[in-house]
Design an enzyme around this catalytic site. Structure first.
Site, PDB file in Angstrom:
ATOM      1  N   CYS A   2     -56.403 114.848 -72.566  1.00 59.57           N
ATOM      2  CA  CYS A   2     -55.642 113.634 -72.810  1.00 59.57           C
ATOM      3  C   CYS A   2     -54.185 113.977 -73.109  1.00 59.57           C
ATOM      4  O   CYS A   2     -53.890 114.907 -73.852  1.00 59.57           O
ATOM      5  CB  CYS A   2     -56.185 112.787 -73.960  1.00 59.57           C
ATOM      6  SG  CYS A   2     -57.867 112.263 -73.674  1.00 59.57           S
ATOM      7  N   ARG A  27     -53.303 117.677 -68.417  1.00 58.53           N
ATOM      8  CA  ARG A  27     -54.154 117.481 -69.597  1.00 58.53           C
ATOM      9  C   ARG A  27     -55.305 116.505 -69.351  1.00 58.53           C
ATOM     10  O   ARG A  27     -56.180 116.345 -70.192  1.00 58.53           O
ATOM     11  CB  ARG A  27     -53.316 116.941 -70.769  1.00 58.53           C
ATOM     12  CG  ARG A  27     -52.218 117.871 -71.202  1.00 58.53           C
ATOM     13  CD  ARG A  27     -51.467 117.276 -72.369  1.00 58.53           C
ATOM     14  NE  ARG A  27     -52.279 117.253 -73.558  1.00 58.53           N
ATOM     15  CZ  ARG A  27     -52.370 118.235 -74.432  1.00 58.53           C
ATOM     16  NH1 ARG A  27     -51.685 119.333 -74.230  1.00 58.53           N
ATOM     17  NH2 ARG A  27     -53.125 118.129 -75.500  1.00 58.53           N
ATOM     18  N   TRP A  77     -58.787 112.283 -70.373  1.00 59.54           N
ATOM     19  CA  TRP A  77     -59.895 113.154 -69.964  1.00 59.54           C
ATOM     20  C   TRP A  77     -61.088 112.595 -70.724  1.00 59.54           C
ATOM     21  O   TRP A  77     -61.147 112.682 -71.957  1.00 59.54           O
ATOM     22  CB  TRP A  77     -59.619 114.606 -70.339  1.00 59.54           C
ATOM     23  CG  TRP A  77     -60.681 115.546 -69.869  1.00 59.54           C
ATOM     24  CD1 TRP A  77     -60.759 116.124 -68.632  1.00 59.54           C
ATOM     25  CD2 TRP A  77     -61.808 116.030 -70.609  1.00 59.54           C
ATOM     26  NE1 TRP A  77     -61.871 116.925 -68.566  1.00 59.54           N
ATOM     27  CE2 TRP A  77     -62.541 116.886 -69.753  1.00 59.54           C
ATOM     28  CE3 TRP A  77     -62.285 115.817 -71.901  1.00 59.54           C
ATOM     29  CZ2 TRP A  77     -63.709 117.528 -70.156  1.00 59.54           C
ATOM     30  CZ3 TRP A  77     -63.454 116.457 -72.297  1.00 59.54           C
ATOM     31  CH2 TRP A  77     -64.145 117.310 -71.424  1.00 59.54           C
ATOM     32  N   ASN A 103     -55.894 111.077 -78.720  1.00 58.49           N
ATOM     33  CA  ASN A 103     -56.432 112.319 -78.159  1.00 58.49           C
ATOM     34  C   ASN A 103     -57.311 112.925 -79.237  1.00 58.49           C
ATOM     35  O   ASN A 103     -56.906 113.005 -80.391  1.00 58.49           O
ATOM     36  CB  ASN A 103     -55.264 113.263 -77.802  1.00 58.49           C
ATOM     37  CG  ASN A 103     -55.743 114.621 -77.362  1.00 58.49           C
ATOM     38  OD1 ASN A 103     -56.872 114.777 -76.909  1.00 58.49           O
ATOM     39  ND2 ASN A 103     -54.886 115.618 -77.505  1.00 58.49           N
ATOM     40  N   GLU A 484     -65.289 136.034 -63.724  1.00 54.77           N
ATOM     41  CA  GLU A 484     -64.069 135.249 -63.509  1.00 54.77           C
ATOM     42  C   GLU A 484     -64.016 134.732 -62.063  1.00 54.77           C
ATOM     43  O   GLU A 484     -63.602 133.592 -61.814  1.00 54.77           O
ATOM     44  CB  GLU A 484     -62.845 136.122 -63.855  1.00 54.77           C
ATOM     45  CG  GLU A 484     -61.483 135.503 -63.613  1.00 54.77           C
ATOM     46  CD  GLU A 484     -61.227 134.203 -64.382  1.00 54.77           C
ATOM     47  OE1 GLU A 484     -62.044 133.810 -65.234  1.00 54.77           O
ATOM     48  OE2 GLU A 484     -60.219 133.551 -64.069  1.00 54.77           O
ATOM     49  N   LYS A 488     -63.717 130.875 -61.129  1.00 58.47           N
ATOM     50  CA  LYS A 488     -62.575 130.392 -60.335  1.00 58.47           C
ATOM     51  C   LYS A 488     -63.054 129.660 -59.097  1.00 58.47           C
ATOM     52  O   LYS A 488     -62.578 128.579 -58.785  1.00 58.47           O
ATOM     53  CB  LYS A 488     -61.719 131.599 -59.951  1.00 58.47           C
ATOM     54  CG  LYS A 488     -60.254 131.364 -59.929  1.00 58.47           C
ATOM     55  CD  LYS A 488     -59.544 131.598 -61.235  1.00 58.47           C
ATOM     56  CE  LYS A 488     -59.968 130.638 -62.320  1.00 58.47           C
ATOM     57  NZ  LYS A 488     -59.411 130.923 -63.615  1.00 58.47           N
ATOM     58  N   HIS A 507     -83.841 141.951 -60.805  1.00 52.24           N
ATOM     59  CA  HIS A 507     -84.730 141.431 -61.843  1.00 52.24           C
ATOM     60  C   HIS A 507     -84.902 139.907 -61.753  1.00 52.24           C
ATOM     61  O   HIS A 507     -85.365 139.281 -62.705  1.00 52.24           O
ATOM     62  CB  HIS A 507     -84.198 141.821 -63.234  1.00 52.24           C
ATOM     63  CG  HIS A 507     -84.180 143.299 -63.443  1.00 52.24           C
ATOM     64  ND1 HIS A 507     -85.321 144.049 -63.584  1.00 52.24           N
ATOM     65  CD2 HIS A 507     -83.147 144.183 -63.489  1.00 52.24           C
ATOM     66  CE1 HIS A 507     -84.996 145.332 -63.732  1.00 52.24           C
ATOM     67  NE2 HIS A 507     -83.683 145.435 -63.673  1.00 52.24           N
ATOM     68  N   LYS A 603     -56.553 121.020 -68.534  1.00 50.38           N
ATOM     69  CA  LYS A 603     -55.983 122.330 -68.838  1.00 50.38           C
ATOM     70  C   LYS A 603     -56.207 122.719 -70.294  1.00 50.38           C
ATOM     71  O   LYS A 603     -56.382 123.883 -70.609  1.00 50.38           O
ATOM     72  CB  LYS A 603     -54.481 122.276 -68.533  1.00 50.38           C
ATOM     73  CG  LYS A 603     -53.735 123.575 -68.707  1.00 50.38           C
ATOM     74  CD  LYS A 603     -53.955 124.473 -67.538  1.00 50.38           C
ATOM     75  CE  LYS A 603     -53.374 125.850 -67.706  1.00 50.38           C
ATOM     76  NZ  LYS A 603     -54.103 126.822 -66.883  1.00 50.38           N
TER      77      LYS A 603
HETATM   78  O1  M6R Z   1     -56.342 127.635 -73.213  1.00 45.46           O
HETATM   79  P1  M6R Z   1     -57.561 128.538 -73.277  1.00 45.46           P
HETATM   80  O2  M6R Z   1     -57.298 129.884 -72.717  1.00 45.46           O
HETATM   81  O3  M6R Z   1     -58.164 128.583 -74.637  1.00 45.46           O
HETATM   82  O4  M6R Z   1     -58.606 127.830 -72.320  1.00 45.46           O
HETATM   83  C1  M6R Z   1     -59.907 128.318 -72.189  1.00 45.46           C
HETATM   84  C2  M6R Z   1     -60.600 127.702 -71.016  1.00 45.46           C
HETATM   85  O5  M6R Z   1     -60.695 126.313 -71.167  1.00 45.46           O
HETATM   86  C3  M6R Z   1     -59.882 128.001 -69.700  1.00 45.46           C
HETATM   87  O6  M6R Z   1     -59.714 129.367 -69.517  1.00 45.46           O
HETATM   88  C4  M6R Z   1     -60.654 127.413 -68.512  1.00 45.46           C
HETATM   89  O7  M6R Z   1     -61.870 128.090 -68.371  1.00 45.46           O
HETATM   90  C5  M6R Z   1     -59.826 127.491 -67.234  1.00 45.46           C
HETATM   91  N1  M6R Z   1     -59.908 126.243 -66.548  1.00 45.46           N
HETATM   92  C6  M6R Z   1     -60.258 128.541 -66.290  1.00 45.46           C
HETATM   93  O8  M6R Z   1     -59.532 128.553 -65.115  1.00 45.46           O
END
Ligand code: M6R
Length: 608
Positions: A2, A27, A77, A103, A484, A488, A507, A603
């Site tokens: 938000c 956000r 959000w 928020n 990761e 991604k 396994h 984000k």
């Molecule tokens: O701001 P932060 O690093 O604490 O955020 C953690 C996660 O929310 C963030 O890394 C999220 O997984 C991303 N969207 C990954 O690309």
């Protein structure tokens, strides 16, 4: 999670609010809305979906011609209630006089809702927020002062919040309050703003005030007064904004994500130059106050991509420092017995510095008297308040929801801090130390080489986009890179991707493999390589297409192979993260996804 903007001044408020919200879209983008205090009447405009939908509503209703110069706006959000117009903010009281944006999460909203319903209040949305607007309105009826009504009502609200509130009878002010959710005031000349984050204010004001928990700002056109819960005035520091407005431009790239991936060599070079000179590590802008002699174990708490950076740190630091490094998912940390005390160093990693899960974990660690270190890209963020030591990541503003350059900067920080600590506790010879520094210094050029071959990765993405699911596997330092890679790919392409330690495939997950399930293996030099090659053969024997990523191609088992420059295994996560970011990016592009704003995500995740 938000985004909030408020404006009071001389300009047409609609445009001011839309400009601010545009820069906060990272956000949240489930719905958007604004409220104007127009000739002592509150007017609200809302749309579900992205800000462009709100723009269309405003044009249709000719809102731009409205002469109001006071207003608040929000992009959502969704937490409570689906993304819809009824659930979009701003929320208006039933008498149409009081309006707010929020928020955070009101934890006792059900009780409040029940109490208010018992008094005859009618609810129109499924949100937790609506309980607050009616509560404020009820209190206003009793005292006739917005400031007092808010103060009175806040004592009944549990949870996390940033509220920005207006009342039609008090058109000379906006009230802003916060608890565990960010808010800043932008101080202009005969105009003032309030927002969730600095990008909303770039190019508008040069100075800001950070609101702290349990503080209330009364924002008028020509002054801002900050008060505590009892109404006492607090003298706040006015800070200069250091970000330039052009940090939120794509600079010719199709997406912020690609721009941010391509910025990585420069970011890494800059971080290394700041912290490594003449075979010595410098703290530069990092503030590290750790009693190393007391540290018996390191615990790192983080979420998402930051958690994967922490997992790399565990592998590297345990090898270098020979002390246990425990990685905890921040959202789980608070429910378990973590056995931490003053001999523990607890490190929180967060790009945004606003992630509620990570902040809550650190608060708990602080209660246990642990030494607290924070690695963040936002040194003005909430997480910094809980830290004894703060390490700025210096990745620059990251706009794309998918974290890329901040991951690189987190890895870089873990490598230089690891070397710094290794020296502090005498765990490394001078020769080995300078060899490691040299390997690290060579990485930015090697990343440039990977980026220069990105067309090949783009061509592979054309094939990858045709699969419904993908398996990543690795051994050793790059297991976190595999996690990761899966995160991604799934977050921006919506392809179901999972990552496994390569040895675990047999396994269970191997049951998934057939010609429709590509397996992507991440290679590093050393003892893991022959075993990982065998795992690729096992996948091939089950008809899975096999893609390799790593140093020189060393087998004909692969259907495709992305070659990366050679480096020491322990530094290879810095290289291998780049092709997996590009693969995710180009696959999402080939599928025409909304790359910078993937569905359901935001984000900055400021709720637990
Ligand atoms: O701001 P932060 O690093 O604490 O955020 C953690 C996660 O929310 C963030 O890394 C999220 O997984 C991303 N969207 C990954 O690309």
């Amino acid at each position: 999670m938000c985004g909030i903007v408020g404006y009071i001044g001389n300009n047409a408020v609609t445009e001011e609010l839309l400009n601010g919200l545009k820069n906060l879209e990272y956000r949240g983008y489930d719905s958007a809305g604004i409220a104007l205090n127009d000739n002592q009447k509150i007017v609200v405009f809302k749309a579900s979906g992205k800000l462009t939908n709100l723009n269309a509503v405003l044009s249709e209703k000719k809102a731009q011609s409205c002469s109001s110069t006071v207003g608040i706006g929000h992009i959502r959000w969704a937490t409570h209630g689906k993304p819809s117009i009824e659930n979009a903010h701003p929320h208006l009281s039933n008498d149409g006089n009081l309006v707010l944006v929020h928020n955070g999460i009101i934890e006792n909203y059900k009780e409040l809702r029940q109490q208010l319903t018992n008094k005859g209040v009618v609810f129109h949305s499924q949100t937790d927020t609506e309980a607050a607007v009616h509560l404020f309105a009820e209190e206003y009826k009793k005292c006739g002062s917005l400031e007092q009504a808010v103060r009175k009502a806040l004592s009944q609200i549990k949870g996390a919040f940033a509220f920005v509130i207006m009342h039609h009878a008090e058109p000379d002010k906006i009230i802003a309050v916060r608890k565990n959710a960010p808010l800043i005031i932008g101080c202009g000349n005969n105009e003032n703003y309030v927002a969730s984050d600095i990008p909303a204010l770039l190019g508008k004001v040069k100075h800001i005030i950070h609101l702290d928990d349990d503080e209330m700002a009364v924002i008028k056109k020509d002054n801002v007064t900050v008060k505590d819960v009892l109404g006492n005035i607090i003298q706040k520091k006015i800070e200069k904004i250091s970000l330039q407005p052009d940090v939120i431009s794509k600079n010719g790239y199709a997406h912020f994500m690609l721009k941010e991936i391509c910025e990585q060599p420069a970011i890494l070079r800059n971080v290394l130059q700041k912290h490594i000179q003449n075979n010595e590590i410098f703290l530069d802008d990092a503030k590290i106050v750790v009693h190393w002699e007391k540290v018996r174990k390191v615990v790192i708490v983080a979420c998402g991509t930051s958690l994967h950076a922490a997992m790399v740190a565990k592998k590297v630091w345990e090898e270098w420092l020979k002390i246990p490094v425990i990685i905890e998912v921040a959202s789980e940390f608070i429910y378990q017995n973590n056995l931490i005390d003053e001999n523990s160093l607890v490190i929180g990693v967060s790009q945004s510095g606003e992630t509620a899960d990570t902040i809550t974990a650190l608060k708990q660690a602080k209660i246990c008297k642990a030494q607290i270190m924070v690695l963040t890209n936002r040194i003005d963020s909430s997480i910094v308040r809980y830290a004894d030591s703060v390490v700025p990541l210096n990745a620059g503003v990251e706009i794309s929801v998918a974290a890329t350059k901040s991951y690189m900067a987190q890895l870089a920080a873990f490598y230089w801090i690891g070397l710094f600590m290794t020296q502090k506790i005498n765990k490394i010879s001078c020769l080995a130390f300078s060899e490691k520094l040299q390997t690290l210094r060579e990485i930015p050029e090697k990343i440039e080489e990977i980026l220069s071959h990105r067309q090949y990765i783009e061509s592979l993405a054309q094939k990858l986009k045709t699969y419904a699911a993908v398996v990543f596997m690795a051994r050793g330092f790059n297991l976190p890179t595999a996690y990761e890679a899966a995160l991604k790919l799934k977050e921006i392409s919506y392809i179901n991707a999972n990552a496994y330690p390569a040895g675990e495939l047999k396994h269970g997950p191997i049951a998934l493999l057939d010609e429709q399930m590509p397996v992507i293996a991440l290679f590093e030099e050393g003892e893991t390589k022959p075993k990982l090659l065998s795992n690729c053969e096992e996948a091939k024997a089950r008809y899975a297409p096999v893609i390799g990523i790593g140093g020189k191609r060393c087998s004909d088992v692969f259907d495709a192979y992305i070659e990366t420059p050679d480096t020491d295994a322990c530094f290879s996560p810095l290289l291998l993260c780049v092709p997996i970011q590009l693969l995710a990016y180009y696959t999402a592009k080939a599928l025409h996804r909304e790359i910078d704003q993937p569905r359901n995500l935001a984000k900055s995740v400021t709720v637990e």
